[in-house]
Design an enzyme around this catalytic site. Sequence first.
Site, PDB file in Angstrom:
ATOM      1  NE  ARG A  69       2.412   5.591  -5.026  1.00  0.00           N
ATOM      2  CZ  ARG A  69       3.107   6.427  -4.284  1.00  0.00           C
ATOM      3  NH1 ARG A  69       2.810   7.730  -4.278  1.00  0.00           N
ATOM      4  NH2 ARG A  69       4.093   6.013  -3.520  1.00  0.00           N
ATOM      5  CE1 TYR A 197       3.896   1.114 -11.960  1.00  0.00           C
ATOM      6  CE2 TYR A 197       3.013   2.869 -10.593  1.00  0.00           C
ATOM      7  CZ  TYR A 197       3.672   1.665 -10.711  1.00  0.00           C
ATOM      8  OH  TYR A 197       4.076   1.002  -9.590  1.00  0.00           O
ATOM      9  CE  LYS A 206      -1.254   2.483  -2.010  1.00  0.00           C
ATOM     10  NZ  LYS A 206       0.093   2.242  -2.354  1.00  0.00           N
ATOM     11  CG  HIS A 226       0.181   3.100   2.514  1.00  0.00           C
ATOM     12  ND1 HIS A 226       1.379   3.717   2.215  1.00  0.00           N
ATOM     13  CD2 HIS A 226       0.067   2.096   1.626  1.00  0.00           C
ATOM     14  CE1 HIS A 226       1.946   3.115   1.188  1.00  0.00           C
ATOM     15  NE2 HIS A 226       1.178   2.123   0.814  1.00  0.00           N
ATOM     16  CB  SER A 248       5.611   3.456  -1.565  1.00  0.00           C
ATOM     17  OG  SER A 248       4.324   4.024  -1.465  1.00  0.00           O
ATOM     18  CB  CYS A 250       9.183   0.926   3.575  1.00  0.00           C
ATOM     19  SG  CYS A 250      10.008   2.386   2.943  1.00  0.00           S
ATOM     20  CG  ASP A 277      -0.564  -1.043  -0.620  1.00  0.00           C
ATOM     21  OD1 ASP A 277       0.584  -0.766  -0.222  1.00  0.00           O
ATOM     22  OD2 ASP A 277      -1.203  -0.300  -1.393  1.00  0.00           O
ATOM     23  NE  ARG A 371       5.083  -1.282  -7.252  1.00  0.00           N
ATOM     24  CZ  ARG A 371       4.920  -1.033  -5.963  1.00  0.00           C
ATOM     25  NH1 ARG A 371       4.098  -1.763  -5.239  1.00  0.00           N
ATOM     26  NH2 ARG A 371       5.579  -0.052  -5.389  1.00  0.00           N
TER      27      ARG A 371
HETATM   28  P1  GTP Z   1       4.413  -0.823  -1.775  1.00  0.00           P
HETATM   29  O1  GTP Z   1       3.764  -1.902  -2.544  1.00  0.00           O
HETATM   30  O2  GTP Z   1       5.123   0.170  -2.636  1.00  0.00           O
HETATM   31  O3  GTP Z   1       3.489  -0.133  -0.829  1.00  0.00           O
HETATM   32  O4  GTP Z   1       5.657  -1.494  -0.976  1.00  0.00           O
HETATM   33  P2  GTP Z   1       5.745  -2.441   0.320  1.00  0.00           P
HETATM   34  O5  GTP Z   1       5.716  -1.604   1.551  1.00  0.00           O
HETATM   35  O6  GTP Z   1       4.770  -3.554   0.239  1.00  0.00           O
HETATM   36  O7  GTP Z   1       7.254  -3.018   0.211  1.00  0.00           O
HETATM   37  P3  GTP Z   1       7.776  -4.488  -0.135  1.00  0.00           P
HETATM   38  O8  GTP Z   1       7.397  -5.511   0.904  1.00  0.00           O
HETATM   39  O9  GTP Z   1       7.446  -4.811  -1.529  1.00  0.00           O
HETATM   40  O10 GTP Z   1       9.363  -4.273  -0.006  1.00  0.00           O
HETATM   41  C1  GTP Z   1      10.051  -3.338  -0.784  1.00  0.00           C
HETATM   42  C2  GTP Z   1      11.529  -3.589  -0.741  1.00  0.00           C
HETATM   43  O11 GTP Z   1      12.017  -3.645   0.595  1.00  0.00           O
HETATM   44  C3  GTP Z   1      11.937  -4.913  -1.394  1.00  0.00           C
HETATM   45  O12 GTP Z   1      13.055  -4.701  -2.212  1.00  0.00           O
HETATM   46  C4  GTP Z   1      12.276  -5.805  -0.239  1.00  0.00           C
HETATM   47  O13 GTP Z   1      13.241  -6.740  -0.592  1.00  0.00           O
HETATM   48  C5  GTP Z   1      12.766  -4.828   0.820  1.00  0.00           C
HETATM   49  N1  GTP Z   1      12.469  -5.329   2.187  1.00  0.00           N
HETATM   50  C6  GTP Z   1      11.269  -5.745   2.646  1.00  0.00           C
HETATM   51  N2  GTP Z   1      11.349  -6.183   3.927  1.00  0.00           N
HETATM   52  C7  GTP Z   1      12.649  -6.019   4.289  1.00  0.00           C
HETATM   53  C8  GTP Z   1      13.362  -6.284   5.506  1.00  0.00           C
HETATM   54  O14 GTP Z   1      12.827  -6.753   6.513  1.00  0.00           O
HETATM   55  N3  GTP Z   1      14.697  -5.967   5.499  1.00  0.00           N
HETATM   56  C9  GTP Z   1      15.318  -5.451   4.406  1.00  0.00           C
HETATM   57  N4  GTP Z   1      16.611  -5.173   4.492  1.00  0.00           N
HETATM   58  N5  GTP Z   1      14.670  -5.197   3.238  1.00  0.00           N
HETATM   59  C10 GTP Z   1      13.348  -5.472   3.185  1.00  0.00           C
HETATM   60  C1  SPV Z   2       2.719   2.315  -3.374  1.00  0.00           C
HETATM   61  O1  SPV Z   2       3.416   3.089  -4.050  1.00  0.00           O
HETATM   62  O2  SPV Z   2       2.543   2.467  -2.141  1.00  0.00           O
HETATM   63  C2  SPV Z   2       2.103   1.130  -4.014  1.00  0.00           C
HETATM   64  C3  SPV Z   2       2.171   1.034  -5.467  1.00  0.00           C
HETATM   65  O3  SPV Z   2       1.511   0.308  -3.338  1.00  0.00           O
HETATM   66  S1  SPV Z   2       1.000   2.029  -6.260  1.00  0.00           S
HETATM   67  O4  SPV Z   2      -0.215   1.251  -6.466  1.00  0.00           O
HETATM   68  O5  SPV Z   2       1.563   2.414  -7.552  1.00  0.00           O
HETATM   69  O6  SPV Z   2       0.701   3.183  -5.458  1.00  0.00           O
HETATM   70 MN    MN Z   3       1.630   0.839  -1.113  1.00  0.00          MN
END
Ligand code: GTP
Ligand code: SPV
Ligand code: MN
Length: 587
Positions: A69, A197, A206, A226, A248, A250, A277, A371
């Site tokens: 983004r 993208y 979003k 979110h 994002s 996290c 999400d 992704r």
């Molecule tokens: P978006 O799709 O961008 O909104 O991201 P998201 O909030 O769904 O994050 P996602 O669950 O994909 O995790 C992103 C990164 O954080 C990955 O590399 C995970 O491995 C890492 N991660 C997720 N949960 C944990 C956790 O509990 N501990 C640690 N250390 N890392 C984590």
């Molecule tokens: C985020 O960035 O929080 C995502 C991926 O979930 S995107 O759809 O690119 O915003």
């Molecule tokens: Mn997201």
Amino acid sequence: MTQNQSVLEWMEKMKELVCPDRVIWIDGTQEQLESLRAEACKTGEMIKLNEEKLPGCYLHRTAVNDVARVEGRTFICSRSEEDAGPTNHWMEPSKAYEMLYGIAKNSYRGRTMYVIPYSMGPVGSPFAKIGIELTDSIYVVLNMSIMTRVGNEVVKTLGNSSDWVRGLHCKCEIDEEKRYICHFPEDNTIISVNSGYGGNVLLGKKCFALRIASFLGKNEGWMAEHMLILGIQNPLGEIKYVAAAFPSACGKTNLAMLIPPEFYRQKGYKIWTVGDDIAWMRIGPDGRLWAINPENGFFGVAPGTNVKSNPNALATTKSGTIFTNVVHNLDDNTVWWEGLDHNPPKNAVDWKGRPWDGTSSKEKGAHPNSRFTAPAKNCPCISPEFENGRGVPISAIIFGGRRARTTPLVYQSRDWNNGVFVGSIMASETTAAATGAVGVVRRDPMAMLPFCGYHMGDYFKHWIDMGERLGDKAPKIFNVNWFRLDDEGHFIWPGFGDNLRVLEWILQRCEGKADAVDTPIGFVPKADDINLSGLDLTVDTLKTILNVDSADWAKEADGIEEFYQKFGDKLPKELKAELKKLKEKLA
Ligand code: GTP
Ligand code: SPV
Ligand code: MN
């Protein structure tokens, strides 16, 4: 396809603008999608993967300059600048239209216009809202048909209504300098140019489900957030639902699909994924807060996803999935990314399309923001309530960010308004999900900084108002941080499945069953009240991440005060009062 005048008129106008060679309505049938997949493979836009190992799966590589983004090029084009507020980029609507139409003009020459009617939320549910996205990208069509409900049923449901969100996407030349993601909340319109993208072009996600929907939610008395939504089933078979907002990359997808640690599995705990999400939340007839996931798939971060960290996500990607910017393993025509396993392929192509040897290369093979786009129905733990248009009742709202220090593993706010304060002061280290520096701590209220479609001060006020309406039926509000580091830079908390240990304390607090320590920032667990059975972590180590350091928080309070100044008179007095209370407690 439709007799809907508002649709036909807008389409005519857009056709005249972009001049497509032909127009194709997406009807939602497998035959049509299959022919589009075949066409995308013929042109090289997508690569069909090993049908035995990854049936129905494809790989796509975006342009190297188009991998995340672009917050700096994302605009809220409300009539008054004040309505976009200090946290959004703003452009005057007539100027924005003129500029965007200038860029979009004739850009579909020699191309096809795909018309995607889509529903955010189960088709026809009272929660659901409809959009139409025009795009010149098959990749977008195929992603939207995983991420949302598309096709004839949606058109039928829309009927003659003019209540739908207009979306125009033009790939143009994928020119970074002319890339704009613009939202016109007062016109229910989104225009995205020069990107291919994810979050820039899958306009249901979003752009609609957060930026436009947050504005609609404020006006109509509901919330677009979110947030992931998950159900926690206890050994008695009771299921409680929580919603959690993390910025994002996290940990939303990971938390939403967590597998309970062995100890909990044996007792009979189970997790059900409702969403990973986005949550749309309304006050139900019973006065509680009810949430649906408006999406139909997961657009998840690939790196770090593996059988240990998130087996459910991995299983979800085994069929019908589109991978973007991961490694292509040429030996067996499958995919790979950093953190999948310890066997990177030797004979491979990296996300930039260059030959790549994972056994010797010093460079990453997959982009950090690569992704997968996977159908929700593939998820082994998808909630039986997923298709339920009424949603699920929310017991707790959890905020969280990525903080190496300062923020404890978990704490509970004192009441709703204090919880809104906790959400409003969220800070997190930036990630690869957006372009720009990574690892810089920034304030990201409610994880909505890049996604709130109006003035953030009004958004805070909307939260306060929702709490007033919810009264004693309001969910309890918590904050978590899985990311505290030790002196060597390692995560102290094991995270992932073990986060259930924290969720258990949260639910016990909601039921008034667990004790807590009263600290200046809120209620922190007693170390003995977090179940560490089967975990290689001592109570003393746990205590270090439950600790609230007054000196750190005094600094934090100064940072909050500075951040709050941005909002001027729009900062709700309730939040000002909460900051004052925090400072008094820290003094
Ligand atoms: P978006 O799709 O961008 O909104 O991201 P998201 O909030 O769904 O994050 P996602 O669950 O994909 O995790 C992103 C990164 O954080 C990955 O590399 C995970 O491995 C890492 N991660 C997720 N949960 C944990 C956790 O509990 N501990 C640690 N250390 N890392 C984590
Ligand atoms: C985020 O960035 O929080 C995502 C991926 O979930 S995107 O759809 O690119 O915003
Ligand atoms: Mn997201």
